[in-house]
Motif scaffolding. Structure first.
Motif, PDB file in Angstrom:
ATOM      1  N   GLN A  63     -38.120  23.707  16.696  1.00 30.29           N
ATOM      2  CA  GLN A  63     -38.153  22.585  16.432  1.00 30.29           C
ATOM      3  C   GLN A  63     -39.286  22.370  15.151  1.00 30.29           C
ATOM      4  OE1 GLN A  63     -37.801  19.570  19.717  1.00 30.29           O
ATOM      5  NE2 GLN A  63     -37.608  21.250  21.030  1.00 30.29           N
ATOM      6  N   VAL A  64     -40.154  23.105  15.304  1.00 26.78           N
ATOM      7  CA  VAL A  64     -41.101  22.744  14.191  1.00 26.78           C
ATOM      8  C   VAL A  64     -40.642  23.389  12.754  1.00 26.78           C
ATOM      9  CG1 VAL A  64     -43.630  23.985  13.292  1.00 26.78           C
ATOM     10  CG2 VAL A  64     -43.409  23.063  15.805  1.00 26.78           C
ATOM     11  N   ARG A  65     -39.989  24.386  12.865  1.00 29.52           N
ATOM     12  CA  ARG A  65     -39.120  24.987  11.781  1.00 29.52           C
ATOM     13  C   ARG A  65     -38.234  23.797  11.215  1.00 29.52           C
ATOM     14  NH1 ARG A  65     -35.101  30.156  11.858  1.00 29.52           N
ATOM     15  NH2 ARG A  65     -34.909  30.551   9.691  1.00 29.52           N
ATOM     16  N   ASP A  66     -37.323  23.259  12.246  1.00 33.38           N
ATOM     17  CA  ASP A  66     -36.346  22.115  11.843  1.00 33.38           C
ATOM     18  C   ASP A  66     -37.464  21.020  11.235  1.00 33.38           C
ATOM     19  OD1 ASP A  66     -34.417  23.736  12.903  1.00 33.38           O
ATOM     20  OD2 ASP A  66     -34.218  22.488  14.807  1.00 33.38           O
ATOM     21  N   ALA A  67     -38.501  20.416  11.719  1.00 32.17           N
ATOM     22  CA  ALA A  67     -39.430  19.498  11.243  1.00 32.17           C
ATOM     23  C   ALA A  67     -39.572  19.735   9.784  1.00 32.17           C
ATOM     24  CB  ALA A  67     -40.291  19.291  12.047  1.00 32.17           C
ATOM     25  N   LEU A  68     -40.037  20.907   9.657  1.00 32.52           N
ATOM     26  CA  LEU A  68     -40.609  21.434   8.269  1.00 32.52           C
ATOM     27  C   LEU A  68     -39.295  21.444   7.149  1.00 32.52           C
ATOM     28  CD1 LEU A  68     -43.096  24.317   9.335  1.00 32.52           C
ATOM     29  CD2 LEU A  68     -43.584  22.095   8.701  1.00 32.52           C
ATOM     30  N   ARG A  69     -38.178  22.010   7.529  1.00 31.18           N
ATOM     31  CA  ARG A  69     -37.093  21.852   6.887  1.00 31.18           C
ATOM     32  C   ARG A  69     -36.603  20.498   6.481  1.00 31.18           C
ATOM     33  NH1 ARG A  69     -33.055  26.029   9.918  1.00 31.18           N
ATOM     34  NH2 ARG A  69     -33.673  27.960   8.933  1.00 31.18           N
ATOM     35  N   ARG A  70     -36.589  19.682   7.446  1.00 33.41           N
ATOM     36  CA  ARG A  70     -36.445  18.116   6.992  1.00 33.41           C
ATOM     37  C   ARG A  70     -37.287  17.581   6.017  1.00 33.41           C
ATOM     38  NH1 ARG A  70     -35.731  17.889  12.464  1.00 33.41           N
ATOM     39  NH2 ARG A  70     -37.702  16.968  12.952  1.00 33.41           N
ATOM     40  N   ALA A  71     -38.626  17.985   5.976  1.00 28.27           N
ATOM     41  CA  ALA A  71     -39.500  17.473   5.086  1.00 28.27           C
ATOM     42  C   ALA A  71     -39.389  18.437   3.837  1.00 28.27           C
ATOM     43  CB  ALA A  71     -41.067  17.842   5.614  1.00 28.27           C
ATOM     44  N   LEU A  72     -38.865  19.452   3.689  1.00 27.48           N
ATOM     45  CA  LEU A  72     -38.811  20.282   2.727  1.00 27.48           C
ATOM     46  C   LEU A  72     -37.377  20.955   2.248  1.00 27.48           C
ATOM     47  CD1 LEU A  72     -42.205  22.424   3.477  1.00 27.48           C
ATOM     48  CD2 LEU A  72     -41.986  20.392   1.763  1.00 27.48           C
ATOM     49  N   PRO A  73     -36.386  19.969   2.262  1.00 24.25           N
ATOM     50  CA  PRO A  73     -35.123  20.485   2.011  1.00 24.25           C
ATOM     51  C   PRO A  73     -35.037  21.470   0.918  1.00 24.25           C
ATOM     52  CG  PRO A  73     -35.366  18.129   1.234  1.00 24.25           C
ATOM     53  CD  PRO A  73     -36.706  18.655   2.060  1.00 24.25           C
ATOM     54  N   GLU A 120     -43.515  16.883  10.481  1.00 21.99           N
ATOM     55  CA  GLU A 120     -42.619  16.489   9.113  1.00 21.99           C
ATOM     56  C   GLU A 120     -43.564  15.724   8.243  1.00 21.99           C
ATOM     57  OE1 GLU A 120     -38.485  14.397   8.346  1.00 21.99           O
ATOM     58  OE2 GLU A 120     -39.041  15.054  10.372  1.00 21.99           O
ATOM     59  N   ARG A 121     -44.220  14.979   8.681  1.00 17.12           N
ATOM     60  CA  ARG A 121     -44.954  13.892   7.546  1.00 17.12           C
ATOM     61  C   ARG A 121     -46.169  14.632   6.856  1.00 17.12           C
ATOM     62  NH1 ARG A 121     -47.365   9.484  10.257  1.00 17.12           N
ATOM     63  NH2 ARG A 121     -46.713  10.519  12.408  1.00 17.12           N
ATOM     64  N   VAL A 122     -46.839  15.550   7.797  1.00 15.92           N
ATOM     65  CA  VAL A 122     -47.811  16.381   6.975  1.00 15.92           C
ATOM     66  C   VAL A 122     -47.317  17.457   6.079  1.00 15.92           C
ATOM     67  CG1 VAL A 122     -49.346  18.307   7.628  1.00 15.92           C
ATOM     68  CG2 VAL A 122     -49.453  16.223   9.165  1.00 15.92           C
ATOM     69  N   ALA A 123     -46.062  17.818   6.325  1.00 15.36           N
ATOM     70  CA  ALA A 123     -45.449  18.798   5.358  1.00 15.36           C
ATOM     71  C   ALA A 123     -45.074  18.037   4.230  1.00 15.36           C
ATOM     72  CB  ALA A 123     -44.285  19.600   5.988  1.00 15.36           C
ATOM     73  N   ARG A 124     -44.370  16.890   4.389  1.00 13.22           N
ATOM     74  CA  ARG A 124     -43.977  15.993   3.172  1.00 13.22           C
ATOM     75  C   ARG A 124     -45.300  15.817   2.267  1.00 13.22           C
ATOM     76  NH1 ARG A 124     -41.035  12.615   5.776  1.00 13.22           N
ATOM     77  NH2 ARG A 124     -39.308  13.901   5.723  1.00 13.22           N
ATOM     78  N   SER A 125     -46.264  15.304   2.844  1.00 11.76           N
ATOM     79  CA  SER A 125     -47.712  15.022   2.282  1.00 11.76           C
ATOM     80  C   SER A 125     -48.121  16.127   1.252  1.00 11.76           C
ATOM     81  CB  SER A 125     -48.482  14.502   3.158  1.00 11.76           C
ATOM     82  OG  SER A 125     -49.741  14.044   2.222  1.00 11.76           O
TER      83      SER A 125
END
Length: 124
Positions: free
Chosen positions: A32-42, A112-117
């Motif tokens: 789920q962490v990996r999925d969150a990172l993938r959503r943030a960083l397509p 997800e928000r951290v990765a996007r930022s």
């Protein structure tokens, strides 16, 4: 078997191998962490760097995650904008590390928000 009993594989070659090396109680959290990172960083390239999974958002910059006995960590996470930094403050372990303890539940939306930022900072 619990997370405390089984470490990740010694030398995983892929992110899939890394995640698969964890016990049943930790593997879903890492997925789920990996999925969150993938959503943030397509479209981000996934690779193993420094023995842990990384999603790259620029040639040199990426965000890494790692599973541990009691938590999942994100690295490197430098200081964020004030509002987001206030949200991550309870999870800040060092100046560039966030730790999310399994027992407390992992806030995947925050991951997800951290990765996007971070990606916006390094690709702007």
């Amino acid at each position: 078997m619990t997370a405390a009993d089984t470490p990740a594989p010694a030398t995983p070659n892929t992110v899939d191998e890394y995640v698969a090396g964890f016990p049943d109680d930790v593997r879903p959290v890492l997925e789920q962490v990996r999925d969150a990172l993938r959503r943030a960083l397509p479209g981000a390239e996934e690779k193993i760097r420094y023995g842990m999974p990384a999603l790259m958002f620029a040639d040199r910059y990426g965000i890494h995650f790692a599973g541990w006995k009691k938590h999942v960590g994100l690295y490197p996470v430098g200081e964020l904008e004030a509002e987001l930094e206030a949200e991550v403050a309870p999870h800040r372990a060092k100046k560039d590390t966030l730790q999310f303890f399994y027992r407390d539940g992992v806030p995947y939306d925050l991951v997800e928000r951290v990765a996007r930022s971070l990606a916006q900072r390094h690709t702007a």
